[in-house]
Design a protein around this motif. Sequence first.
Motif, PDB file in Angstrom:
ATOM      1  N   ARG A   1       0.806  -1.213   0.000  1.00 24.28           N
ATOM      2  CA  ARG A   1       0.000   0.000   0.000  1.00 24.28           C
ATOM      3  C   ARG A   1       0.846   1.273   0.000  1.00 24.28           C
ATOM      4  O   ARG A   1       0.319   2.373  -0.058  1.00 24.28           O
ATOM      5  CB  ARG A   1      -0.931   0.025   1.221  1.00 24.28           C
ATOM      6  CG  ARG A   1      -1.804  -1.229   1.378  1.00 24.28           C
ATOM      7  CD  ARG A   1      -2.656  -1.480   0.171  1.00 24.28           C
ATOM      8  NE  ARG A   1      -3.530  -0.347  -0.173  1.00 24.28           N
ATOM      9  CZ  ARG A   1      -4.344  -0.310  -1.202  1.00 24.28           C
ATOM     10  NH1 ARG A   1      -4.397  -1.335  -2.034  1.00 24.28           N
ATOM     11  NH2 ARG A   1      -5.106   0.744  -1.432  1.00 24.28           N
ATOM     12  N   ASN A   2       2.167   1.110   0.079  1.00 23.83           N
ATOM     13  CA  ASN A   2       3.087   2.257   0.126  1.00 23.83           C
ATOM     14  C   ASN A   2       2.760   3.179   1.306  1.00 23.83           C
ATOM     15  O   ASN A   2       2.685   4.405   1.177  1.00 23.83           O
ATOM     16  CB  ASN A   2       3.048   3.047  -1.183  1.00 23.83           C
ATOM     17  CG  ASN A   2       4.212   4.024  -1.315  1.00 23.83           C
ATOM     18  OD1 ASN A   2       5.286   3.801  -0.754  1.00 23.83           O
ATOM     19  ND2 ASN A   2       4.008   5.115  -2.027  1.00 23.83           N
ATOM     20  N   ILE A   3       2.573   2.558   2.449  1.00 23.08           N
ATOM     21  CA  ILE A   3       2.280   3.272   3.692  1.00 23.08           C
ATOM     22  C   ILE A   3       3.340   2.861   4.716  1.00 23.08           C
ATOM     23  O   ILE A   3       3.583   1.667   4.895  1.00 23.08           O
ATOM     24  CB  ILE A   3       0.880   2.914   4.232  1.00 23.08           C
ATOM     25  CG1 ILE A   3      -0.197   3.288   3.210  1.00 23.08           C
ATOM     26  CG2 ILE A   3       0.610   3.617   5.555  1.00 23.08           C
ATOM     27  CD1 ILE A   3      -1.587   2.805   3.592  1.00 23.08           C
ATOM     28  N   PRO A   4       3.993   3.814   5.406  1.00 21.59           N
ATOM     29  CA  PRO A   4       4.973   3.440   6.428  1.00 21.59           C
ATOM     30  C   PRO A   4       4.369   2.498   7.465  1.00 21.59           C
ATOM     31  O   PRO A   4       3.194   2.631   7.828  1.00 21.59           O
ATOM     32  CB  PRO A   4       5.352   4.785   7.068  1.00 21.59           C
ATOM     33  CG  PRO A   4       5.080   5.802   5.996  1.00 21.59           C
ATOM     34  CD  PRO A   4       3.878   5.281   5.260  1.00 21.59           C
ATOM     35  N   VAL A   5       5.162   1.545   7.934  1.00 22.21           N
ATOM     36  CA  VAL A   5       4.664   0.554   8.893  1.00 22.21           C
ATOM     37  C   VAL A   5       4.070   1.228  10.118  1.00 22.21           C
ATOM     38  O   VAL A   5       3.023   0.823  10.622  1.00 22.21           O
ATOM     39  CB  VAL A   5       5.803  -0.412   9.310  1.00 22.21           C
ATOM     40  CG1 VAL A   5       5.338  -1.301  10.470  1.00 22.21           C
ATOM     41  CG2 VAL A   5       6.239  -1.271   8.134  1.00 22.21           C
TER      42      VAL A   5
ATOM     43  N   THR B   1      -7.485  -8.948   7.589  1.00 19.11           N
ATOM     44  CA  THR B   1      -6.983  -9.045   6.213  1.00 19.11           C
ATOM     45  C   THR B   1      -7.586  -7.941   5.350  1.00 19.11           C
ATOM     46  O   THR B   1      -6.887  -7.307   4.552  1.00 19.11           O
ATOM     47  CB  THR B   1      -7.332 -10.418   5.611  1.00 19.11           C
ATOM     48  OG1 THR B   1      -6.668 -11.447   6.377  1.00 19.11           O
ATOM     49  CG2 THR B   1      -6.864 -10.504   4.161  1.00 19.11           C
ATOM     50  N   ALA B   2      -8.868  -7.680   5.543  1.00 15.72           N
ATOM     51  CA  ALA B   2      -9.549  -6.649   4.762  1.00 15.72           C
ATOM     52  C   ALA B   2      -8.975  -5.269   5.090  1.00 15.72           C
ATOM     53  O   ALA B   2      -8.778  -4.434   4.195  1.00 15.72           O
ATOM     54  CB  ALA B   2     -11.046  -6.689   5.031  1.00 15.72           C
ATOM     55  N   PHE B   3      -8.709  -5.038   6.367  1.00 11.91           N
ATOM     56  CA  PHE B   3      -8.145  -3.741   6.743  1.00 11.91           C
ATOM     57  C   PHE B   3      -6.756  -3.549   6.145  1.00 11.91           C
ATOM     58  O   PHE B   3      -6.440  -2.485   5.617  1.00 11.91           O
ATOM     59  CB  PHE B   3      -8.075  -3.606   8.265  1.00 11.91           C
ATOM     60  CG  PHE B   3      -7.469  -2.282   8.699  1.00 11.91           C
ATOM     61  CD1 PHE B   3      -8.275  -1.165   8.867  1.00 11.91           C
ATOM     62  CD2 PHE B   3      -6.099  -2.151   8.896  1.00 11.91           C
ATOM     63  CE1 PHE B   3      -7.723   0.059   9.233  1.00 11.91           C
ATOM     64  CE2 PHE B   3      -5.539  -0.931   9.264  1.00 11.91           C
ATOM     65  CZ  PHE B   3      -6.351   0.165   9.427  1.00 11.91           C
ATOM     66  N   LEU B   4      -5.931  -4.582   6.244  1.00 11.63           N
ATOM     67  CA  LEU B   4      -4.576  -4.471   5.722  1.00 11.63           C
ATOM     68  C   LEU B   4      -4.583  -4.295   4.197  1.00 11.63           C
ATOM     69  O   LEU B   4      -3.670  -3.649   3.640  1.00 11.63           O
ATOM     70  CB  LEU B   4      -3.758  -5.708   6.088  1.00 11.63           C
ATOM     71  CG  LEU B   4      -3.460  -5.892   7.582  1.00 11.63           C
ATOM     72  CD1 LEU B   4      -2.695  -7.178   7.828  1.00 11.63           C
ATOM     73  CD2 LEU B   4      -2.692  -4.700   8.142  1.00 11.63           C
ATOM     74  N   ALA B   5      -5.590  -4.826   3.536  1.00 14.18           N
ATOM     75  CA  ALA B   5      -5.687  -4.681   2.085  1.00 14.18           C
ATOM     76  C   ALA B   5      -6.165  -3.285   1.698  1.00 14.18           C
ATOM     77  O   ALA B   5      -5.793  -2.753   0.645  1.00 14.18           O
ATOM     78  CB  ALA B   5      -6.638  -5.726   1.523  1.00 14.18           C
ATOM     79  N   ALA B   6      -6.973  -2.673   2.565  1.00 13.21           N
ATOM     80  CA  ALA B   6      -7.518  -1.328   2.289  1.00 13.21           C
ATOM     81  C   ALA B   6      -7.668  -0.600   3.611  1.00 13.21           C
ATOM     82  O   ALA B   6      -8.760  -0.525   4.175  1.00 13.21           O
ATOM     83  CB  ALA B   6      -8.854  -1.411   1.566  1.00 13.21           C
TER      84      ALA B   6
END
Length: 224
Positions: free
Chosen positions: A181-185, A211-216
């Motif tokens: 997602r190109n988001i800093p950890v 899983t859904a949250f991590l995907a979006a």
Amino acid sequence: MNDIKPSPGAVEAALAPGHRAPVGRYRLDLTTGRWAWSDEVYAMHGFGPGDVVPTTELVLSHKHPEDRERVDHVFRNAAATGEPFSTVHRIVDAKGRTRMLAVTGQAKRDPDSGAITELAGYFIDVTAASREQAQRDASAAIRASSESRASIEQAKGVVMVSFGISDEEAFARLREASNQRNIPVRELATGLVEWFADAKMTQFPTPEQVTAFLAAPVGLPNGG
């Protein structure tokens, strides 16, 4: 040598209420190259009043090697253009101590010819204020780092419990989502913790929900 990096807020901090930064006057006669220093400027450079004869060569020799060329350019430009100037830079005094000075000045012109004949202004010792600012900046960075680590640890805990996996596997999932997602950890972790703590979350999230949250990641840039 105690090195001090120039701080953008050093002058403001030094002049803030409660601070009494040492201030000294100077005058540079451009026709002779001679300087006149007040007692405070001698002290800033590690000398007693009258211990040395101030010259441009002496002044530049005490500038920190990394700042010397920049300061020389500032003085030369002021002498050539007559424009008011200010600079914050480091010096190394006669005792080998690194100090932070702010220097302000303006030119004076010959009333008949209009030629620039003198630069005059103030030296302000902002060493103490610069150190205090650096300490505040360092403390803020440490706090931010600590808060970031805390969020990551909490997020790992949520992922570990949801999937029944190890600490390393949980972090790997966070890092994979971060890359995708190109988001800093740290931002992903903070978002996950806030999502988990939301009042509408009445039970521990299922693996499918995580899983859904991590995907979006809702509410984050590049998220859902």
